[in-house]
Design a protein around this motif. Structure first.
Motif, PDB file in Angstrom:
ATOM      1  N   LYS A 311       0.832  -1.208   0.000  1.00  0.00           N
ATOM      2  CA  LYS A 311       0.000   0.000   0.000  1.00  0.00           C
ATOM      3  C   LYS A 311       0.869   1.262   0.000  1.00  0.00           C
ATOM      4  O   LYS A 311       0.514   2.276  -0.601  1.00  0.00           O
ATOM      5  CB  LYS A 311      -0.918  -0.003   1.213  1.00  0.00           C
ATOM      6  CG  LYS A 311      -1.904   1.159   1.257  1.00  0.00           C
ATOM      7  CD  LYS A 311      -2.833   1.037   2.452  1.00  0.00           C
ATOM      8  CE  LYS A 311      -3.839   2.187   2.491  1.00  0.00           C
ATOM      9  NZ  LYS A 311      -3.194   3.497   2.670  1.00  0.00           N
ATOM     10  N   TYR A 335      -1.833  -2.826  -8.431  1.00  0.00           N
ATOM     11  CA  TYR A 335      -3.151  -3.230  -7.934  1.00  0.00           C
ATOM     12  C   TYR A 335      -3.377  -4.725  -8.156  1.00  0.00           C
ATOM     13  O   TYR A 335      -3.882  -5.427  -7.264  1.00  0.00           O
ATOM     14  CB  TYR A 335      -4.251  -2.436  -8.628  1.00  0.00           C
ATOM     15  CG  TYR A 335      -4.523  -1.078  -8.037  1.00  0.00           C
ATOM     16  CD1 TYR A 335      -5.206  -0.948  -6.833  1.00  0.00           C
ATOM     17  CD2 TYR A 335      -4.113   0.085  -8.675  1.00  0.00           C
ATOM     18  CE1 TYR A 335      -5.470   0.307  -6.288  1.00  0.00           C
ATOM     19  CE2 TYR A 335      -4.376   1.340  -8.144  1.00  0.00           C
ATOM     20  CZ  TYR A 335      -5.045   1.439  -6.951  1.00  0.00           C
ATOM     21  OH  TYR A 335      -5.299   2.670  -6.404  1.00  0.00           O
ATOM     22  N   LEU A 351      -8.879  -1.625  -0.985  1.00  0.00           N
ATOM     23  CA  LEU A 351      -7.910  -0.814  -1.713  1.00  0.00           C
ATOM     24  C   LEU A 351      -8.060  -1.007  -3.217  1.00  0.00           C
ATOM     25  O   LEU A 351      -8.041  -0.034  -3.986  1.00  0.00           O
ATOM     26  CB  LEU A 351      -6.490  -1.185  -1.265  1.00  0.00           C
ATOM     27  CG  LEU A 351      -5.358  -0.389  -1.913  1.00  0.00           C
ATOM     28  CD1 LEU A 351      -5.412   1.071  -1.503  1.00  0.00           C
ATOM     29  CD2 LEU A 351      -3.998  -0.989  -1.538  1.00  0.00           C
TER      30      LEU A 351
END
Length: 714
Positions: A311, A335, A351
């Protein structure tokens, strides 16, 4: 020792003579400076050197140098640079070096040394400092990061910065901050190059770029800078030695300069399509972000199971606005790797779901479309997800609700959040966090009157407490909601709630604070008598005294409870009975047990403020200070507070006895002596000794009810 000090003092003579001749310092000031420096030098030559002596010497020299600069700047006649202009900084560097010879392992001194070198602009010295610091502390990531940042930001040397980061990662392969900072370095470099190319007009098509090179007129845009004409040869340097290139070079050279009316005129060679294409960022691996992605791939190989680590890379990449240093496919790769490696983690799912939102800023055109895509992905995740993904869904929607100012979007987020809570209720998705989010959402956004909001929220919180009786945050929120009701309802319901809450959560400081506030307000509103409140306070003291000391981080609030409840009791007693009641309370409690240090200090403060009989007050204060010292014999602040009081009241003999007693008890006698000197000179501020102020807000409203304050008790 004396010989060394004398040698250092003699070296100062030329500098002092120069300062006197220039009129910066008088003879009397120079004598004072020399005396002070001699005192410092002898302190540094002790058998066991102390860091504080070095730091005080450095601080004195820095202040002296600042004073010298100001006086020199005010001089009417400008004089040439001489020995006094550079002797001050040189001496500070010398003291730092001597200090670091003694305390090589102290990172804080290295950082101060580095900051001073930066402040004085000593680039060559700073390079040596970084080399020494890294050699001694190769496992300290901060040193590597500072060194690399200095090479890039100050010296504009990206190659040296990369080398430093690569070396640091060879030694510290699992240090997350180093991977992140190396990744950030590459993105900052790319962003800077792209921004420069945009200003120069390089990021255009081949035809436009060649046209801009050949035209001799200023472009009609605010982002363009008019540049001299540039030929292909000047842009790319010398050509290779093959025949065709040689002919092209010769032709270009022949045509480069022509005569026109006796003047030399510069002509341009058209830029080839291949070379123009080479100028584009898409054709450059560095500007495409390939180095940054290599860093990411190597980093996750070394640290494969840390979600916060992954992250961190995304947060860095998304922190750039324009130009974006990473291409969309690179960001999508990050991602995808998170989704693949952390598919069972709700935080990772949330996320990835935010990908469409994070692509745009709130005020950008595609933001609304991104919101729709994000909400769709979240609903898909919630189909088979646990309560945590529902909580994250609410938190993300609330965050976007707070960010946006567009009314339609705010309404959309509001409806979505309401739908999340209703869907969770129908599907019987429950959790402590989800209940708290629901209550907070009602409190934050409802336009109903306070009483109606409370009545709407109370059934939800009551149901939550039945399901999660061990939750401090839910109980605290229930208490605060009840405090918004009428006085009659509070007196009827709150006492029973507090009994259960303090029995279940005796180590919650926030709940004890709410209980004491309730008692104080109940007395003011005449809902409880003096005797009832006093009895409740004595029971509170009995309960909190019996709590075991909080020696672990999880039980850290226990000490704060022990320190504050007694002080609050004394404060209330002082309000209703004055110093007579205060004395009755602390004398009664001292007979039964030994209260906490904060209790004695609160008693002392009330004696100082409210006593009318000076002799009686002095006697009481002396007894209380003695008890306070017994409660914590190594607490230097207690001794200093006592000494300050004795000096202010001219009790010199008693102060000497306390000072002797302190010298036998404190851990570091030299450091305490320095603090005592600071106190005598007015540079010491008496601490609060852990006593927390009590906010007696009589009218509890939605504004005073902080729905996020429960986090400290979770």
């Amino acid at each position: 020792m004396a010989d060394t000090v004398q040698f250092y003092m003699e070296e100062m003579v030329p500098e002092m003579r120069d300062l006197e001749q220039k009129g910066i310092f008088s003879k009397k000031e120079i004598a004072s400076i020399l005396k002070k420096r001699e005192k410092f030098e002898y302190a540094l030559k002790r058998r066991i050197s102390k860091k504080a002596d070095f730091l005080r010497y450095i601080e004195y020299e820095m202040n002296l140098e600042e004073l010298r600069k100001k006086r020199r700047a005010r001089m009417v006649t400008k004089t040439k640079m001489s020995i006094s202009d550079y002797a001050g900084p040189r001496r500070i560097y010398f003291i730092y070096k001597r200090c670091l010879n003694k305390f090589k392992g102290d990172i804080s001194i290295w950082l101060q040394y580095i900051n001073y070198a930066k402040k004085t602009g000593a680039s060559r010295t700073l390079g040596k400092i970084f080399a020494q610091a890294i050699q001694l502390h190769p496992m300290n990531e901060k040193m590597w990061i500072l060194a690399a940042a200095w090479e890039w930001e100050e010296n504009a040397n990206i190659v040296a910065a990369r080398v430093l980061m690569q070396r640091s990662l060879r030694l510290n392969t699992t240090t997350e901050s180093l991977w992140h900072e190396y990744f950030r370095l590459e993105l900052v470099y790319i962003a800077k190059i792209l921004a420069r190319r945009e200003v120069l007009g390089i990021e255009v098509s081949t035809e436009e770029f060649e046209k801009n090179l050949l035209e001799d007129k200023e472009a009609d845009t605010d982002n363009m800078i008019r540049l001299p004409g540039v030929t292909g040869e000047e842009l790319f340097g010398k050509e290779s030695d093959n025949k065709e290139e040689g002919e092209d070079k010769k032709s270009a050279t022949d045509k480069k300069l022509k005569s026109k009316n006796g003047k030399r005129v510069k002509t341009h060679t058209p830029l080839s399509e291949e070379k123009a294409e080479g100028l584009k960022s898409e054709a450059n691996p560095v500007l495409r972000g390939e180095i940054a992605m290599v860093i990411y791939r190597n980093g996750i190989r070394e640290i494969p199971r840390s979600f916060t680590f992954r992250k961190g890379f995304l947060d860095i990449a998304n922190s750039f606005i324009k130009p974006k240093p990473l291409k969309d496919d690179s960001i999508q790769y990050i991602y995808d790797s998170i989704e693949q490696d952390f598919k069972d983690m709700p935080e990772a799912c949330a996320l990835v779901a935010r990908r469409a939102i994070d692509t745009y800023k709130v005020d950008e055109e595609g933001y609304a479309k991104g919101v729709g895509e994000t909400v769709k992905v979240f609903w898909q995740n919630c189909e088979d997800g646990d309560a945590k993904i529902w909580e994250l869904f609410v938190e993300n929607m609330e965050a976007e609700y707070q960010k946006t100012q567009e009314e339609n979007l705010k309404l959309y987020f509001s409806k979505t959040i309401d739908r999340i809570f209703s869907s969770a209720t129908k599907k019987k998705i429950r959790s402590e966090g989800l209940y708290l989010l629901h209550i907070n959402w009602i409190l934050n956004t409802s336009s109903l009157p306070v009483e109606n909001i409370t009545k709407k929220a109370l059934p939800i919180i009551n149901k939550a407490i039945i399901e999660y009786p061990q939750s401090r945050a839910l109980v605290l929120q229930q208490i605060r909601l009840l405090r918004t009701l009428s006085r009659a309802e509070q007196i009827t319901r709150l006492p029973e709630i507090f009994v259960g809450a303090l029995k279940t959560h005796p180590e919650s400081f926030a709940i004890w604070r709410e209980y004491i506030i309730f008692l104080r307000i109940a007395y003011r509103e005449e809902d409880m008598s003096n005797e009832q409140v006093e009895e409740a306070f004595f029971d509170a003291i009995r309960i909190t005294t019996s709590l075991l000391p909080g020696v672990t981080e999880e039980r850290a609030e226990v000490g704060q409870i022990k320190q504050s409840v007694g002080a609050w009791f004394l404060d209330w007693m002082n309000e209703i009975e004055g110093i007579t009641g205060v004395r009755r309370v602390y004398q009664s409690l001292m007979k039964k047990s030994l209260p906490e240090l904060a209790f004695f200090m609160a008693s002392i403060n009330l004696e100082k403020k409210n006593s009318t009989d000076e002799a009686e007050s002095r006697k009481a204060i002396a007894i209380l200070y003695d008890k306070a010292i017994h409660a914590d014999e190594k607490n230097e602040d207690t001794y200093l507070s006592f000494l300050k009081y004795l000096n202010e009241t001219s009790q010199i003999e008693a102060a000497n006895k306390v000072l002797w007693r302190a010298s036998k008890a404190v851990a570091d006698n030299d450091a305490f002596s320095q603090r005592y000197s600071d106190m005598l000179e007015g540079r010491w501020t008496e601490p609060s000794f852990g006593i927390t102020e009590l906010d007696l807000d009589l009218d509890m409203s939605m504004e005073t009810l902080d729905p996020t304050d429960h986090e400290s008790d979770t």
